[in-house]
Design a protein around this motif. Sequence first.
Motif, PDB file in Angstrom:
ATOM      1  N   ASN B  70       0.845  -1.191   0.000  1.00 14.82           N
ATOM      2  CA  ASN B  70       0.000   0.000   0.000  1.00 14.82           C
ATOM      3  C   ASN B  70       0.881   1.243   0.000  1.00 14.82           C
ATOM      4  O   ASN B  70       1.675   1.455   0.911  1.00 14.82           O
ATOM      5  CB  ASN B  70      -0.903  -0.001   1.238  1.00 14.82           C
ATOM      6  CG  ASN B  70      -1.785  -1.225   1.269  1.00 14.82           C
ATOM      7  OD1 ASN B  70      -2.880  -1.214   0.720  1.00 14.82           O
ATOM      8  ND2 ASN B  70      -1.310  -2.297   1.889  1.00 14.82           N
ATOM      9  N   ARG B  71       0.687   2.043  -1.034  1.00 15.87           N
ATOM     10  CA  ARG B  71       1.569   3.202  -1.229  1.00 15.87           C
ATOM     11  C   ARG B  71       0.748   4.494  -1.234  1.00 15.87           C
ATOM     12  O   ARG B  71      -0.268   4.588  -1.944  1.00 15.87           O
ATOM     13  CB  ARG B  71       2.335   3.056  -2.543  1.00 15.87           C
ATOM     14  CG  ARG B  71       3.156   4.284  -2.943  1.00 15.87           C
ATOM     15  CD  ARG B  71       4.119   3.942  -4.043  1.00 15.87           C
ATOM     16  NE  ARG B  71       5.224   3.098  -3.550  1.00 15.87           N
ATOM     17  CZ  ARG B  71       5.439   1.823  -3.869  1.00 15.87           C
ATOM     18  NH1 ARG B  71       4.621   1.219  -4.706  1.00 15.87           N
ATOM     19  NH2 ARG B  71       6.441   1.161  -3.338  1.00 15.87           N
ATOM     20  N   LEU B  72       1.188   5.450  -0.466  1.00 12.51           N
ATOM     21  CA  LEU B  72       0.486   6.730  -0.406  1.00 12.51           C
ATOM     22  C   LEU B  72       0.588   7.472  -1.736  1.00 12.51           C
ATOM     23  O   LEU B  72       1.630   7.471  -2.381  1.00 12.51           O
ATOM     24  CB  LEU B  72       1.078   7.593   0.714  1.00 12.51           C
ATOM     25  CG  LEU B  72       0.338   8.907   0.998  1.00 12.51           C
ATOM     26  CD1 LEU B  72      -1.068   8.633   1.489  1.00 12.51           C
ATOM     27  CD2 LEU B  72       1.102   9.754   1.993  1.00 12.51           C
ATOM     28  N   ASN B  73      -0.526   8.084  -2.099  1.00 15.49           N
ATOM     29  CA  ASN B  73      -0.594   8.876  -3.322  1.00 15.49           C
ATOM     30  C   ASN B  73      -0.902  10.315  -2.907  1.00 15.49           C
ATOM     31  O   ASN B  73      -2.028  10.795  -3.054  1.00 15.49           O
ATOM     32  CB  ASN B  73      -1.711   8.303  -4.210  1.00 15.49           C
ATOM     33  CG  ASN B  73      -1.650   8.827  -5.615  1.00 15.49           C
ATOM     34  OD1 ASN B  73      -0.634   9.398  -6.021  1.00 15.49           O
ATOM     35  ND2 ASN B  73      -2.726   8.638  -6.352  1.00 15.49           N
ATOM     36  N   PRO B  74       0.092  10.994  -2.355  1.00 16.54           N
ATOM     37  CA  PRO B  74      -0.175  12.222  -1.597  1.00 16.54           C
ATOM     38  C   PRO B  74      -0.768  13.365  -2.412  1.00 16.54           C
ATOM     39  O   PRO B  74      -1.455  14.216  -1.847  1.00 16.54           O
ATOM     40  CB  PRO B  74       1.198  12.605  -1.046  1.00 16.54           C
ATOM     41  CG  PRO B  74       2.187  11.872  -1.861  1.00 16.54           C
ATOM     42  CD  PRO B  74       1.520  10.676  -2.440  1.00 16.54           C
TER      43      PRO B  74
END
Lengths: 107, 107
Positions: B70-74
């Motif tokens: 799970n990767r943040l998509n800021p």
Amino acid sequence: MTHSDPQPVFRALADPTRRAIISMLAHGARPIGDIADGFDVTRPAIAKHLRILEEGGVITVEAKGRERINRLNPEVLKTAADWLSYFDQFWDDRLAKLKEAVENKND
Amino acid sequence: MTHSDPQPVFRALADPTRRAIISMLAHGARPIGDIADGFDVTRPAIAKHLRILEEGGVITVEAKGRERINRLNPEVLKTAADWLSYFDQFWDDRLAKLKEAVENKND
DNA sequence: TTTATATGAAACCTTATGGTATTATGTCAA
DNA sequence: TTGACATAATACCATAAGGTTTCATATAAA
């Protein structure tokens, strides 16, 4: 710096009708009836939204005769903006540089 | 300028656990298990939160072997920050002046 | 003092939300 | 290939959210 709990504010912001009410009140304080006229939903529904906004401190309510004036308390929104500001670094290098420049020059 | 609908983002931000997950992922992408270890609630509960974050575009999920990162998509958070930025004028004169100064000098 | 107006309050309904426990599935490692 | 591991999926539950209709109350105006 104040670091207060953003939960009631984020809760208030979570509903599109409430955000529309906030935008409306940014142009001036209004009684419930006037607010409700701008929306499809019934007045009791608007009243519930106003209650949630008041609980979150986003508005204050002032009794004036038989009317109750709902007034935006915009500083409280800063709580949410502050929380989000942490992520500025991820999307806006320019703002970071700007801030840095100002801190070096002014203060 | 893009003016996209902030609703899915504000929805994602409305829950304290989800905001904590966002903060955690700001320090690096992680699989669900690692995330769930940091919270009191069960993994299925975390999985639901991640689903809502993904629906709102706040994170992206990348399958890697039997793990799912799970990767943040800021950048998406900017949607909410942009909505709130309208209210800067109410609490921060300094920022307005700063912006003005920059617009006169740079662009 | 009636009557109209602005709002509050209560009861109710449907769906969303946040959580659980349990079971199934896909992948790595021995 | 068998066992362990990471995660998905399902079913279920209690409460919150967002809405409605109906009724009550307080104030302003006729």
